[in-house]
Write a protein that holds these residues in place. Structure first.
Motif, mmCIF file in Angstrom:
data_model
loop_
_atom_site.group_PDB
_atom_site.id
_atom_site.type_symbol
_atom_site.label_atom_id
_atom_site.label_comp_id
_atom_site.label_asym_id
_atom_site.label_seq_id
_atom_site.Cartn_x
_atom_site.Cartn_y
_atom_site.Cartn_z
ATOM 1 N N VAL A 105 0.755 -1.125 -0.295
ATOM 2 C CA VAL A 105 0.443 0.289 -0.162
ATOM 3 C C VAL A 105 0.420 1.135 0.107
ATOM 4 C CG1 VAL A 105 -1.689 1.444 1.090
ATOM 5 C CG2 VAL A 105 -1.609 -1.175 1.753
ATOM 6 N N PRO A 106 1.382 1.809 -0.762
ATOM 7 C CA PRO A 106 1.918 3.212 -0.868
ATOM 8 C C PRO A 106 0.799 4.274 -0.686
ATOM 9 C CG PRO A 106 0.599 2.582 -3.273
ATOM 10 C CD PRO A 106 0.583 1.219 -2.217
ATOM 11 N N VAL A 107 1.640 5.420 -0.232
ATOM 12 C CA VAL A 107 0.942 6.252 0.152
ATOM 13 C C VAL A 107 1.798 7.891 0.816
ATOM 14 C CG1 VAL A 107 1.197 5.895 2.360
ATOM 15 C CG2 VAL A 107 -0.724 7.555 1.631
ATOM 16 N N THR A 108 1.644 8.474 -0.680
ATOM 17 C CA THR A 108 2.089 9.992 -0.155
ATOM 18 C C THR A 108 1.938 10.548 1.283
ATOM 19 O OG1 THR A 108 0.435 11.372 -1.552
ATOM 20 C CG2 THR A 108 2.522 10.799 -2.445
ATOM 21 N N ALA A 109 2.451 11.768 2.115
ATOM 22 C CA ALA A 109 2.582 12.031 3.223
ATOM 23 C C ALA A 109 1.228 13.047 3.007
ATOM 24 C CB ALA A 109 4.180 12.583 3.594
ATOM 25 N N ILE A 110 0.499 12.684 2.565
ATOM 26 C CA ILE A 110 -0.684 13.910 2.342
ATOM 27 C C ILE A 110 -2.071 13.288 2.570
ATOM 28 C CG2 ILE A 110 -2.119 15.526 1.008
ATOM 29 C CD1 ILE A 110 -0.021 15.728 -0.653
ATOM 30 N N GLU A 111 -2.755 13.668 3.956
ATOM 31 C CA GLU A 111 -3.678 13.355 4.414
ATOM 32 C C GLU A 111 -4.728 11.974 4.038
ATOM 33 O OE1 GLU A 111 -6.368 17.082 6.267
ATOM 34 O OE2 GLU A 111 -5.051 16.390 7.506
ATOM 35 N N ASP A 112 -4.905 13.311 3.414
ATOM 36 C CA ASP A 112 -6.486 12.554 2.118
ATOM 37 C C ASP A 112 -5.704 10.493 2.054
ATOM 38 O OD1 ASP A 112 -4.926 13.883 0.276
ATOM 39 O OD2 ASP A 112 -6.469 13.790 -0.670
ATOM 40 N N ARG A 113 -4.352 10.862 1.097
ATOM 41 C CA ARG A 113 -3.919 9.519 0.413
ATOM 42 C C ARG A 113 -3.639 8.554 1.827
ATOM 43 N NH1 ARG A 113 -3.327 14.251 -2.619
ATOM 44 N NH2 ARG A 113 -2.485 13.973 -4.321
ATOM 45 N N ALA A 114 -3.301 9.370 2.719
ATOM 46 C CA ALA A 114 -2.861 8.389 3.653
ATOM 47 C C ALA A 114 -4.640 8.013 4.735
ATOM 48 C CB ALA A 114 -2.393 8.812 5.238
ATOM 49 N N SER A 152 5.986 7.843 1.273
ATOM 50 C CA SER A 152 6.935 8.938 0.587
ATOM 51 C C SER A 152 6.744 10.332 1.385
ATOM 52 C CB SER A 152 6.581 8.741 -1.197
ATOM 53 O OG SER A 152 7.052 7.495 -1.368
ATOM 54 N N GLU A 153 7.312 11.348 0.517
ATOM 55 C CA GLU A 153 7.563 11.527 1.085
ATOM 56 C C GLU A 153 7.182 13.093 0.309
ATOM 57 O OE1 GLU A 153 11.079 13.928 2.152
ATOM 58 O OE2 GLU A 153 12.191 12.447 4.016
ATOM 59 N N SER A 154 5.940 13.735 0.503
ATOM 60 C CA SER A 154 5.367 14.827 -0.441
ATOM 61 C C SER A 154 6.132 15.658 -1.030
ATOM 62 C CB SER A 154 4.306 15.541 0.702
ATOM 63 O OG SER A 154 3.837 16.528 -0.725
ATOM 64 N N PRO A 182 12.091 8.846 0.946
ATOM 65 C CA PRO A 182 12.585 9.993 0.617
ATOM 66 C C PRO A 182 12.495 11.213 -0.795
ATOM 67 C CG PRO A 182 14.948 9.056 0.637
ATOM 68 C CD PRO A 182 13.860 8.076 0.958
ATOM 69 N N TYR A 183 11.871 12.463 -0.908
ATOM 70 C CA TYR A 183 11.737 12.665 -1.869
ATOM 71 C C TYR A 183 13.273 12.506 -3.065
ATOM 72 C CZ TYR A 183 11.018 16.329 -5.261
ATOM 73 O OH TYR A 183 10.976 17.366 -6.295
ATOM 74 N N ASP A 184 12.228 12.627 -3.915
ATOM 75 C CA ASP A 184 13.462 11.859 -5.312
ATOM 76 C C ASP A 184 12.940 12.843 -6.743
ATOM 77 O OD1 ASP A 184 15.246 11.452 -7.353
ATOM 78 O OD2 ASP A 184 15.334 10.491 -6.060
ATOM 79 N N PRO A 185 13.079 13.708 -7.372
ATOM 80 C CA PRO A 185 12.485 14.304 -8.078
ATOM 81 C C PRO A 185 13.187 13.610 -9.617
ATOM 82 C CG PRO A 185 15.185 15.338 -8.593
ATOM 83 C CD PRO A 185 14.654 14.551 -7.110
ATOM 84 N N ALA A 186 13.464 12.666 -10.048
ATOM 85 C CA ALA A 186 13.461 11.435 -10.142
ATOM 86 C C ALA A 186 12.121 10.542 -10.577
ATOM 87 C CB ALA A 186 14.343 10.741 -10.651
ATOM 88 N N LEU A 187 11.386 10.416 -9.207
ATOM 89 C CA LEU A 187 9.588 9.619 -9.465
ATOM 90 C C LEU A 187 8.999 10.432 -10.172
ATOM 91 C CD1 LEU A 187 10.947 7.717 -6.547
ATOM 92 C CD2 LEU A 187 10.873 7.057 -8.917
ATOM 93 N N VAL A 188 9.324 12.230 -10.370
ATOM 94 C CA VAL A 188 7.738 12.528 -10.283
ATOM 95 C C VAL A 188 7.135 12.576 -11.586
ATOM 96 C CG1 VAL A 188 7.484 14.827 -10.184
ATOM 97 C CG2 VAL A 188 9.002 14.588 -8.553
ATOM 98 N N ASN A 189 8.129 12.585 -13.074
ATOM 99 C CA ASN A 189 7.846 12.984 -13.847
ATOM 100 C C ASN A 189 8.647 11.712 -14.842
ATOM 101 O OD1 ASN A 189 6.039 14.889 -13.923
ATOM 102 N ND2 ASN A 189 7.029 16.295 -12.924
#
Length: 480
Positions: free
Chosen positions: A369-378, A407-409, A446-453
């Motif tokens: 179960v993946p989730v970004t650190a935003i409350e509605d995703r959690a 994953s960090e927002s 951790p956040y990584d820009p390579a995963l964004v787009n």
């Protein structure tokens, strides 16, 4: 409510062997672990048990262990909190000496126990327990039952066991692997300069994660990556787990986009020389399942990832099409893929009531179960797990043993202010802590820009991100 010994799984198969030549090894699923040398037999046992406690802590559950040493053999239950239970123990037969005087009593092997006298045994006693700090007392080895000595007579001399052992019982091969020197940090630097250094605890942990994701397991395995909320990092999670497991294990791995609508897995990965999707594979299933079909034929329907060594089965991307994959079609596609691949990692849509979503769960061995650190995703992740738990049976078991990846927002990272970064990390930790009591493992990324787009590549990630995803993949593969 505690776990009884009968409820503890015998998987992975763990054996602890202590030899009378002063060496010992711990075998986990056939892989040998080094046991540090000790000054006594009991110290070797303690060192072996410390490794097994570490395995129980990694799995976050008790493990069943077969123990063998010159004084006997038996079975233990080892808990992550260092509690150890004795399930059974059988002392080795005492050797009798043919030259013994007639008045000499039969030798009873001495118990390795504390100096405090043990209480008298009681009938129907519960299994003995001990902590790793007191393993010298119970249960490895337990104190032998008090026996009335029998006088040595001529009859015993005639029945004396042969003193020669069978050649089948020995070997000149060294089974314990040599600990490789450090390769990372200042320890690795000193090693390269000629001063051999042992690896740090961090490097040993990384090596253990690599060993876990490099294993081969009997039969195919299916991982489902689910969250009812879009934007929860499902597709990057599918790509990263597939890449790491394929790279390290060498097992044939396919990432399958089981989205009820147009999925994004095809957009975030390399495209092959064709446009075929899961619908084309289903149409060709009879041919693909034929015993006469060559294994290479599957390449007509999947898109190979040249750097990360796994294949992608795309969802239907026909904008004018309105076909919805049925449960029966999921069965067919899964049957085809598990013939050609040892590992299937499934991306999913956002509707837990859809037929293809529910049938995917029926085929799943491990839930992620993946989730970004935003409350509605959690919250969506929590509701997804709650839905599965409420269904009971296989679905509930998957929910209880799920791996949650936080994953960090990305939004907080874009501001790049120190306060925003701290808030993002604190929120990720808060969400991770919230899930921890309800699932098998939680891993932070951790956040990584390579995963964004754009297309996702393992080599494009920062070292810290690669290490975090390796830990996540090891948590997923730990129970295979």
């Amino acid at each position: 409510m505690g776990t009884t010994p009968t409820q503890v799984m015998a998987f992975p198969n763990i054996r602890a062997i202590v030899r009378d030549n002063g060496t010992a090894e711990v075998l986990v699923a056939g892989n040998s672990r080094i046991v540090p040398a000790g000054d006594s037999m009991q110290e070797l046992r303690n060192n072996a048990l410390a490794l097994i406690v570490g395995e129980a802590q990694t799995l976050q559950r008790p493990v069943r262990v077969r123990i063998e040493d010159p004084e006997g053999h038996g079975e233990l239950i080892v808990h992550p909190d260092n509690k150890i239970e004795s399930v059974s123990y059988e002392p080795a037969p005492a050797r009798r000496r043919a030259e013994a005087p007639e008045t000499t009593p039969a030798t009873v092997a001495p118990a390795v126990i504390d100096t405090v006298p043990a209480p008298a045994p009681e009938p129907a006693a519960a299994p003995a327990t001990a902590t790793a700090a007191s393993v010298g007392a119970q249960p490895w080895p337990p104190a032998p039952a008090t026996a009335t000595p029998e006088p040595q007579t001529a009859a015993f001399v005639e029945e004396a066991a042969p003193t020669r052992r069978s050649l089948k019982e020995t070997s000149f091969l060294v089974s314990a692997p040599v600990l490789e020197p450090a390769t990372q940090g200042w320890r690795g630097t000193l090693t390269r300069l000629g001063l051999r250094m042992d690896p740090s605890a961090e490097e040993l942990t990384e090596r253990e994660d690599v060993r876990t994701v490099s294993q081969h397991w009997p039969g195919p395995r299916t991982i489902a990556v689910v969250n009812r909320k879009g934007g929860a990092n499902k597709t990057p999670t599918v790509v990263m787990l597939s890449a790491i497991l394929a790279r390290y294990s060498g097992a044939a791995t396919v990432a399958w986009d089981n989205n009820e609508s147009q999925g994004t897995l095809g957009w975030r990965t390399e495209k092959g020389s064709h446009d075929r999707s899961v619908l084309d594979l289903i149409d060709a299933s009879t041919e693909l399942l034929s015993p006469s079909t060559n294994a290479a034929e599957i390449a007509k329907f999947v898109h190979h990832q040249t750097a990360d060594k796994f294949d992608v089965l795309r969802s239907d991307e026909n904008e004018e099409g309105d076909h919805e994959v049925t449960a029966e079609e999921v069965d067919i596609a899964h049957q085809v893929l598990t013939r050609y691949y040892r590992l299937v990692v499934m991306d999913s849509g956002n509707t837990a009531r859809a037929a293809n979503w529910r049938r995917m769960i029926d085929h799943t061995n491990q839930l992620v179960v993946p989730v970004t650190a935003i409350e509605d995703r959690a919250e969506a992740a929590r509701l997804t797990l709650q839905t599965l738990e409420s269904r009971g049976g296989h679905d509930a078991e998957l929910a209880r043993n799920a791996v949650v990846i936080v994953s960090e927002s990305t939004d907080a990272k874009r501001s790049m202010s120190g306060e925003a970064l701290k808030r993002a990390k604190d929120e990720a930790q808060r969400i991770a802590d919230g899930f921890a009591p309800f699932v098998r493992a939680v891993v932070r990324i951790p956040y990584d820009p390579a995963l964004v787009n754009g297309p996702i590549r393992y080599e494009a990630l920062q070292p810290a991100t690669q290490r975090a995803w390796l830990a996540a993949a090891a948590a997923v593969a730990a129970v295979f």
